[in-house]
Structure formats: structure tokens, C-alpha cells
Design a protein around this motif. Structure first.
Motif, PDB file in Angstrom:
ATOM      1  N   GLY A   1       1.892   5.878   8.730  1.00 52.41           N
ATOM      2  CA  GLY A   1       1.138   7.082   8.922  1.00 52.41           C
ATOM      3  C   GLY A   1      -0.089   7.248   8.928  1.00 52.41           C
ATOM      4  O   GLY A   1      -0.999   7.748   9.562  1.00 52.41           O
ATOM      5  N   VAL A   2      -0.617   6.633   7.758  1.00 53.97           N
ATOM      6  CA  VAL A   2      -2.164   6.317   7.587  1.00 53.97           C
ATOM      7  C   VAL A   2      -2.597   5.252   8.658  1.00 53.97           C
ATOM      8  O   VAL A   2      -3.748   5.702   9.127  1.00 53.97           O
ATOM      9  CB  VAL A   2      -2.466   6.006   6.266  1.00 53.97           C
ATOM     10  N   SER A   3      -1.952   4.473   8.916  1.00 47.83           N
ATOM     11  CA  SER A   3      -2.591   3.305   9.698  1.00 47.83           C
ATOM     12  C   SER A   3      -2.348   3.818  11.290  1.00 47.83           C
ATOM     13  O   SER A   3      -3.495   3.315  11.920  1.00 47.83           O
ATOM     14  CB  SER A   3      -1.484   1.926   9.794  1.00 47.83           C
ATOM     15  N   GLN A   4      -1.788   4.646  11.722  1.00 41.78           N
ATOM     16  CA  GLN A   4      -1.771   5.165  13.002  1.00 41.78           C
ATOM     17  C   GLN A   4      -2.930   6.102  13.165  1.00 41.78           C
ATOM     18  O   GLN A   4      -3.314   6.320  14.343  1.00 41.78           O
ATOM     19  CB  GLN A   4      -0.583   5.482  13.556  1.00 41.78           C
TER      20      GLN A   4
ATOM     21  N   VAL B   1      -3.011  11.419   4.460  1.00 47.60           N
ATOM     22  CA  VAL B   1      -3.042  11.422   3.091  1.00 47.60           C
ATOM     23  C   VAL B   1      -3.986  10.165   2.635  1.00 47.60           C
ATOM     24  O   VAL B   1      -4.418  10.314   1.392  1.00 47.60           O
ATOM     25  CB  VAL B   1      -1.411  11.263   2.472  1.00 47.60           C
ATOM     26  N   GLY B   2      -4.427   9.299   3.456  1.00 46.71           N
ATOM     27  CA  GLY B   2      -5.345   8.279   2.820  1.00 46.71           C
ATOM     28  C   GLY B   2      -4.743   7.359   1.616  1.00 46.71           C
ATOM     29  O   GLY B   2      -3.622   7.459   1.455  1.00 46.71           O
TER      30      GLY B   2
ATOM     31  N   ALA C   1      -0.752   5.871  -2.669  1.00 46.67           N
ATOM     32  CA  ALA C   1      -0.393   5.547  -4.109  1.00 46.67           C
ATOM     33  C   ALA C   1       0.292   6.572  -4.733  1.00 46.67           C
ATOM     34  O   ALA C   1       1.349   6.129  -5.301  1.00 46.67           O
ATOM     35  CB  ALA C   1      -1.867   5.489  -4.726  1.00 46.67           C
ATOM     36  N   TRP C   2       0.394   8.020  -4.179  1.00 46.87           N
ATOM     37  CA  TRP C   2       1.383   8.874  -4.913  1.00 46.87           C
ATOM     38  C   TRP C   2       2.691   8.771  -4.330  1.00 46.87           C
ATOM     39  O   TRP C   2       3.626   9.028  -4.939  1.00 46.87           O
ATOM     40  CB  TRP C   2       0.521  10.325  -4.369  1.00 46.87           C
TER      41      TRP C   2
ATOM     42  N   THR D   1      -5.321  -1.915  -6.298  1.00 42.21           N
ATOM     43  CA  THR D   1      -5.494  -3.061  -5.369  1.00 42.21           C
ATOM     44  C   THR D   1      -4.943  -2.879  -4.002  1.00 42.21           C
ATOM     45  O   THR D   1      -4.745  -4.040  -3.155  1.00 42.21           O
ATOM     46  CB  THR D   1      -4.278  -3.903  -5.982  1.00 42.21           C
ATOM     47  N   ILE D   2      -4.795  -1.741  -3.569  1.00 38.09           N
ATOM     48  CA  ILE D   2      -4.578  -1.535  -1.934  1.00 38.09           C
ATOM     49  C   ILE D   2      -5.728  -2.144  -1.117  1.00 38.09           C
ATOM     50  O   ILE D   2      -5.256  -2.917  -0.237  1.00 38.09           O
ATOM     51  CB  ILE D   2      -4.550  -0.027  -1.645  1.00 38.09           C
TER      52      ILE D   2
END
Length: 264
Positions: free
Chosen positions: A51-54, A62-63, A68-69, A204-205
């Protein structure tokens, strides 16, 4: 006719006894719990990553913090749900660390790892089914890779340290000495474990997308199945296993060797 009736009823009793045995077998139930938990973990987290990538702008999603959450929150929830059944490992590195600490047998450790990997593959497969082949491949399938600007050594180091943080937290949160001293520790154990996962992902993302869980990396890599996902895949097995081993040695030899102070 009597033979058919006898065979049908004997087969029915045999099948019922087999199912009952499997359902009430403690190890089998624990393995199923690990499979389902890892399935749900991959489903929620990979969908969040995609969802973040698209999105063209990170502000519309949510970034990294949301990713992470999602990882930390799912670990918190799933450990809480499965701790009483299987221990709530949901990660071959955690299982490996606990095995080195002699908290479970080799047979059970291998069984857990297999079920975790199968659950991860299934979870990633369901995500691909929802997204469709083209979109799934275009968005990277949630696969872990060492990002541009970092070497494989950087990625390996990040995975070792990140897994060390996680497995050390698991040992500390579930330590028998602390349980005996502080009665609230078993209830709160999922919280620090989930929070450790959250913090490690924040750190580390940008480097590896954060593996620290070989089953999570394997499931996404198998379903995505592109060369660049496999080029760095060894990092996401070697790193977590080394980190887990270091955490087990540190906790068992150094931390457990120091007696806890009792309350006055």
C-alpha cells in the motif's frame, strides 16, 4: 450390505479418532498455531508494505512509521493470542534462539520452522491473489532486498543487530526468574516484543526493508520469485540466525549468570 455398513462405520470411527488425536495433540496444535499466526502476519504486513509502495507520495500513505507499526502491532497481537499454545514464536530466528537456549527440542524447533515458512508462503500468496500478478510484481511483492547505496555487509550487519534486539527482548520478557519475581511480566510480555519489532523496523527499513524473520523473507521471495529478490536472500537467513545465536549466548551465559536482586 452388512460389510459395506461395517466398513463405512469403521472408517468413520477411524477418521474421527484420527482427527481427535491430531486436534488434541499438543505439538500438532502448536504447529497449526504457528502456521496461522505467520499466515496472518504476512498477510497484514505485506499488504501494508505494498500500500505504501503503490502511492506516488508518502504523505498519502502510512509511510515507514505505519509499516513499522503494522509489523510491531501484528507481533504484539499474535504473540498475545498464541503464547499459551505454541509460545508465539512466529519467526524461525526466535525458534532457533530458544532452541539454542534449550527451551525446546530439535524436533519441535524444526517443526515450528516448517510451519512458519508454510504460513508465510500462504500469506504472501493470498496477497498476490488479491493484488493480481501485474500489480504484485510492479510493487515488489514485499520482498526483502538490500537497498541501493548499501552493501551486502551493511545488510547483514543490520539483520544481525536487529534480530539480536528482538530475540534478546523475547528472552528478557519471558525469563523465568523475572516471572517468579514480577507476576505481571507474563501478561506484559507481548508488548515489549512487539515494540522491539516496531523500533527495529524504523531503524532498518531504509537498509534492507527489515527482515529479522527468515519465514517472512522466504514467503515474500517465493511468491515474488524475481532474481534480485534471491540475490540477497541469504542475508535474511544468515543475519537473523547469527543475531539469534548471539542473543541466546548473551542472555544465557551473561545475563542469567547474574542473580536478580530480590525485593526488600
Amino acid at each position: 450390505m452388512c460389510n459395506r455398513w461395517y466398513s463405512r462405520h469403521c472408517l468413520g470411527f477411524w477418521w474421527h479418532d484420527l482427527c481427535s488425536c491430531l486436534l488434541y495433540c499438543r505439538h500438532f496444535r502448536a504447529g497449526i498455531a504457528e502456521f496461522v499466526a505467520t499466515f496472518l502476519f504476512l498477510y497484514i504486513t505485506v499488504l501494508t508494505v505494498m500500500g505504501v509502495s503503490q502511492s506516488k507520495t508518502k504523505c498519502a500513505t502510512v509511510g515507514i512509521q505505519g509499516i513499522a507499526w503494522a509489523f510491531g502491532g501484528m507481533i504484539f497481537a499474535l504473540v498475545y493470542c498464541t503464547a499459551g499454545i505454541s509460545g508465539g514464536h512466529i519467526n524461525p530466528a526466535v525458534t532457533f534462539g530458544l532452541f539454542l537456549a534449550r527451551k525446546l527440542s530439535l524436533t519441535r524447533a524444526v517443526f515450528y520452522m516448517i510451519m512458519q515458512c508454510l504460513g508465510a508462503i500462504s500469506g504472501a500468496g493470498v496477497v498476490k491473489g488479491f493484488q493480481g500478478d501485474n500489480r504484485y510484481e510492479m510493487l515488489g511483492g514485499g520482498a526483502n532486498v538490500v537497498n541501493h547505496g548499501y552493501t551486502k555487509g551493511d545488510g547483514l550487519g543490520a539483520e544481525i543487530i536487529g534480530t539480536f534486539v528482538l530475540v534478546y527482548t523475547v528472552f528478557s520478557a519471558t525469563d523465568a526468574k523475572r516471572n517468579a519475581r514480577d507476576s505481571h511480566v507474563p501478561i506484559l510480555a507481548p508488548l515489549p516484543i512487539g515494540f522491539a519489532v516496531f523500533l527495529v523496523h524504523l531503524a532498518t527499513i531504509p537498509i534492507t526493508g527489515t527482515g529479522i524473520n527468515p519465514a517472512r523473507s522466504l514467503g515474500a521471495a517465493i511468491i515474488y520469485n524475481k532474481d534480485h529478490a534471491w540475490d540477497d536472500h541469504w542475508v535474511f537467513w544468515v543475519g537473523p540466525f547469527i543475531g539469534a545465536a548471539l542473543a541466546a549466548v548473551y542472555h544465557q551465559i551473561i545475563i542469567r549468570a547474574i542473580p536478580f536482586k530480590t525485593r526488600d
